[in-house]
Design an enzyme around this catalytic site. Structure first.
Site, PDB file in Angstrom:
ATOM      1  N   ASP A 150       0.828  -1.205   0.000  1.00  0.00           N
ATOM      2  CA  ASP A 150       0.000   0.000   0.000  1.00  0.00           C
ATOM      3  C   ASP A 150       0.866   1.259   0.000  1.00  0.00           C
ATOM      4  OD1 ASP A 150      -3.082  -0.855   0.743  1.00  0.00           O
ATOM      5  OD2 ASP A 150      -1.620  -2.234   1.610  1.00  0.00           O
ATOM      6  N   GLU A 209      -5.160   7.073  -0.729  1.00  0.00           N
ATOM      7  CA  GLU A 209      -5.745   6.523   0.489  1.00  0.00           C
ATOM      8  C   GLU A 209      -4.818   6.586   1.705  1.00  0.00           C
ATOM      9  OE1 GLU A 209      -8.159   2.569   2.019  1.00  0.00           O
ATOM     10  OE2 GLU A 209      -7.163   2.530   0.070  1.00  0.00           O
ATOM     11  N   ASP A 224      -5.888   4.511  -5.632  1.00  0.00           N
ATOM     12  CA  ASP A 224      -6.033   3.511  -4.576  1.00  0.00           C
ATOM     13  C   ASP A 224      -4.879   2.546  -4.771  1.00  0.00           C
ATOM     14  OD1 ASP A 224      -6.703   1.642  -2.674  1.00  0.00           O
ATOM     15  OD2 ASP A 224      -8.842   1.716  -3.101  1.00  0.00           O
ATOM     16  N   VAL A 234      -3.661  -0.146  -3.266  1.00  0.00           N
ATOM     17  CA  VAL A 234      -4.059  -1.562  -3.281  1.00  0.00           C
ATOM     18  C   VAL A 234      -5.525  -1.604  -2.890  1.00  0.00           C
ATOM     19  CG1 VAL A 234      -3.682  -3.887  -2.386  1.00  0.00           C
ATOM     20  CG2 VAL A 234      -1.732  -2.346  -2.647  1.00  0.00           C
ATOM     21  N   ASP A 235      -6.391  -1.671  -3.865  1.00  0.00           N
ATOM     22  CA  ASP A 235      -7.822  -1.760  -3.597  1.00  0.00           C
ATOM     23  C   ASP A 235      -8.150  -3.224  -3.315  1.00  0.00           C
ATOM     24  OD1 ASP A 235     -10.486  -0.822  -3.416  1.00  0.00           O
ATOM     25  OD2 ASP A 235     -10.888  -1.670  -5.390  1.00  0.00           O
ATOM     26  N   THR A 247      -7.286  -4.693  -0.041  1.00  0.00           N
ATOM     27  CA  THR A 247      -6.107  -5.177   0.679  1.00  0.00           C
ATOM     28  C   THR A 247      -6.376  -6.508   1.366  1.00  0.00           C
ATOM     29  OG1 THR A 247      -5.358  -2.907   1.053  1.00  0.00           O
ATOM     30  CG2 THR A 247      -4.389  -4.587   2.443  1.00  0.00           C
ATOM     31  N   SER A 303     -12.385  -5.943  -4.276  1.00  0.00           N
ATOM     32  CA  SER A 303     -11.823  -4.787  -4.961  1.00  0.00           C
ATOM     33  C   SER A 303     -12.557  -4.386  -6.238  1.00  0.00           C
ATOM     34  CB  SER A 303     -10.343  -5.035  -5.296  1.00  0.00           C
ATOM     35  OG  SER A 303     -10.203  -5.844  -6.446  1.00  0.00           O
ATOM     36  N   LYS A 335     -14.374  -6.165  -9.565  1.00  0.00           N
ATOM     37  CA  LYS A 335     -15.785  -6.267  -9.951  1.00  0.00           C
ATOM     38  C   LYS A 335     -16.075  -5.375 -11.155  1.00  0.00           C
ATOM     39  CE  LYS A 335     -16.890  -5.249  -5.672  1.00  0.00           C
ATOM     40  NZ  LYS A 335     -15.685  -5.582  -4.915  1.00  0.00           N
ATOM     41  N   LYS A 343     -23.908  -2.384  -4.951  1.00  0.00           N
ATOM     42  CA  LYS A 343     -23.376  -2.172  -3.614  1.00  0.00           C
ATOM     43  C   LYS A 343     -24.251  -1.180  -2.877  1.00  0.00           C
ATOM     44  CE  LYS A 343     -19.373  -0.896  -0.857  1.00  0.00           C
ATOM     45  NZ  LYS A 343     -18.013  -0.320  -0.827  1.00  0.00           N
ATOM     46  N   ASP A 359     -12.183   4.449  -4.669  1.00  0.00           N
ATOM     47  CA  ASP A 359     -12.724   3.096  -4.799  1.00  0.00           C
ATOM     48  C   ASP A 359     -13.568   2.910  -6.056  1.00  0.00           C
ATOM     49  OD1 ASP A 359     -11.661   1.947  -2.450  1.00  0.00           O
ATOM     50  OD2 ASP A 359     -13.214   2.904  -1.237  1.00  0.00           O
TER      51      ASP A 359
END
Length: 459
Positions: free
Chosen positions: A131, A156, A223, A225-226, A228, A367, A370, A384, A396
């Site tokens: 990250d 982030e 981001d 590491v979306d 994590t 993450s 999708k 979501k 995100d």
């Protein structure tokens, strides 16, 4: 129309995949002038190509050097020219993917090296060397590529943990990971630092990513590491980079290092995929896993290319156009939702799925993979609906939204309105939830179902 054209190709190709295979489900658009493969310049570009930025090592003749083998040209007719930004973003995300793959390997095969450690932030969410390392790399490479020490980045992570007295060993691991990738930057067509970065350089690079966004001006959204949690579990995750200008997402790049090229493998945990790959190894040199997807607003096309980490060099020559699925019958549609229940209601999405006639089991993926699944045609719906008190953050969603839209899909909130990226780091004014679909018909059915069900929900 977005297209990639190449000139000045100097090096023989080594082990690159052939043109798109049928099992990937990519529907080609016939009889188009340029769609991601090299074509003679007179057919599509009667005017000379503009030289790329000197920060990328481009000479007066317009040919890339500093480790690159060819000239890049991104032609998006009918839209403003963001060729330079797109090229840099794709290359930078490729470097970030390499760092993540190395750190994830250290997590899955731990040694005495501290680089594989997982830490917790104040909200108890996990954070790793990757990250911070990705954020530092992206920050440094963007600043260097555009010769802008004050480049604006919304991201982030912060440096609080690394700068603390307890973070000395962790910071050393981050610095080592960052320098280990930056020294290889020429392989990606980017410049390396003249000397290795020191700890204070890495801290400074991370601190630069402190923009708060807003309705005016230009800023990058990252981001690092979306997903994590998926990353530390050895499963799906993404590196997401987007450019926003005056509140509009202009371009998006998604690095998905574990994304399988065969749709059916998305249903399995990545651990099982790795096991099966050992039992029945894929053909040598085949593109079986991992990609970088990218798109620019208004081009009407989206692309993906393999990872440099796996194929040795940036592959502008064989990008694959990606398009959303043509499925509009809910009985045949696949819908995605987050794996974790902490900030999403599985029960509400299950009720919606049943009410619109979806019968397949949900594809639960970590993450922004999708978003990638819908853009590539491997799924049709992403829903979501956050629990009360949770606020969606722009990093995100920004990159994934523009990629789906340019691949032919639709993304709005549950009221049918476009997501608003102009109001800071949060998606303020979001109506109930986020709905992404491969087409307008499915999208409208979901919107109608939300309206019919919302008053009886507990969200």
């Amino acid at each position: 129309m977005g297209s990639l054209r190449l000139t000045g190709w100097a090096s023989a190709q080594r082990g690159y995949p052939a043109a798109a295979a049928p099992e990937w489900g990519v529907r080609r658009r016939p009889h188009r002038c340029c769609y991601g493969v090299p074509l003679p310049r007179p057919r599509c570009a009667p005017s000379p190509a503009p030289a790329v930025a000197s920060s990328l090592g481009v000479g007066a003749a317009g040919h890339l050097r500093t480790g690159a083998e060819h000239e890049w040209l991104w032609d998006c007719r009918g839209a403003r020219d963001y060729a330079r930004e797109m090229e840099v973003a794709v290359r930078v995300v490729q470097v970030a993917c390499t760092l993540c793959q190395r750190v994830q390997d250290s997590l899955l095969h731990p040694s005495a090296d501290a680089g594989g450690c997982v830490h917790s932030k104040l909200d108890r969410s996990p954070v790793t060397v990757a990250d911070w390392g990705v954020q530092a790399i992206v920050s440094w490479l963007l600043s260097n590529s555009f010769h802008d020490e004050n480049i604006s980045i919304v991201a982030e992570e912060d440096d609080e943990t690394l700068s603390s007295s307890d973070g000395v060993t962790l910071l050393e691991s981050v610095v080592e990971a960052v320098n280990g990738c930056l020294v290889e930057a020429p392989k990606y067509g980017l410049r390396s630092p003249e000397k290795e970065l020191e700890a204070h350089d890495v801290i400074q690079a991370i601190r630069k990513c402190s923009s708060s966004g807003g309705p005016k001006g230009r800023f990058w959204v990252l981001d690092p590491v979306d997903g994590t949690l998926g990353f530390v579990r050895g499963d799906q995750y993404a590196i997401a980079l987007a450019l926003i200008e005056d509140g509009e997402v202009i371009l998006g790049v998604l690095g998905c290092p574990n994304y399988p090229m065969k749709k059916e493998w998305l249903n399995y945990h990545q651990k099982y995929y790795r096991l099966m790959s050992k039992v029945a190894p894929p053909p040598l040199g085949s593109w079986h896993k991992g990609c970088v997807m990218y798109a620019q607003k208004g081009c009407g096309q989206a692309w993906m290319q393999p990872l440099v980490h796996d194929f040795g060099k940036v592959d502008w020559r064989h990008p694959r156009e990606i398009q959303v699925s043509s499925i509009s019958d809910p009985l045949s549609a696949t819908f995605c939702e987050p794996v974790e229940k902490a900030n999403s209601s599985h029960s509400f999405t299950a009720g919606l799925a049943h009410s619109v006639g979806l019968r397949t089991q949900p594809l639960r993926v970590y993450s922004m993979v999708k978003y990638a699944a819908i853009a590539r045609g491997d799924a049709e719906i992403f829903m979501k609906f956050a629990r009360t008190g949770y606020k969606e953050k722009i990093w995100d969603h920004a990159a994934g939204v523009v990629i789906i839209q340019e691949a032919g899909g639709v993304v709005t909130d549950a009221g049918g309105r476009q997501l608003d990226f102009s109001r800071g780091i949060y998606l303020e004014g979001l109506d109930r939830g986020i709905i992404a679909c491969s087409g307008a018909l499915l999208h409208q059915r979901i919107l109608d179902a939300v309206d019919a069900s919302w008053n009886s929900s507990t969200l």
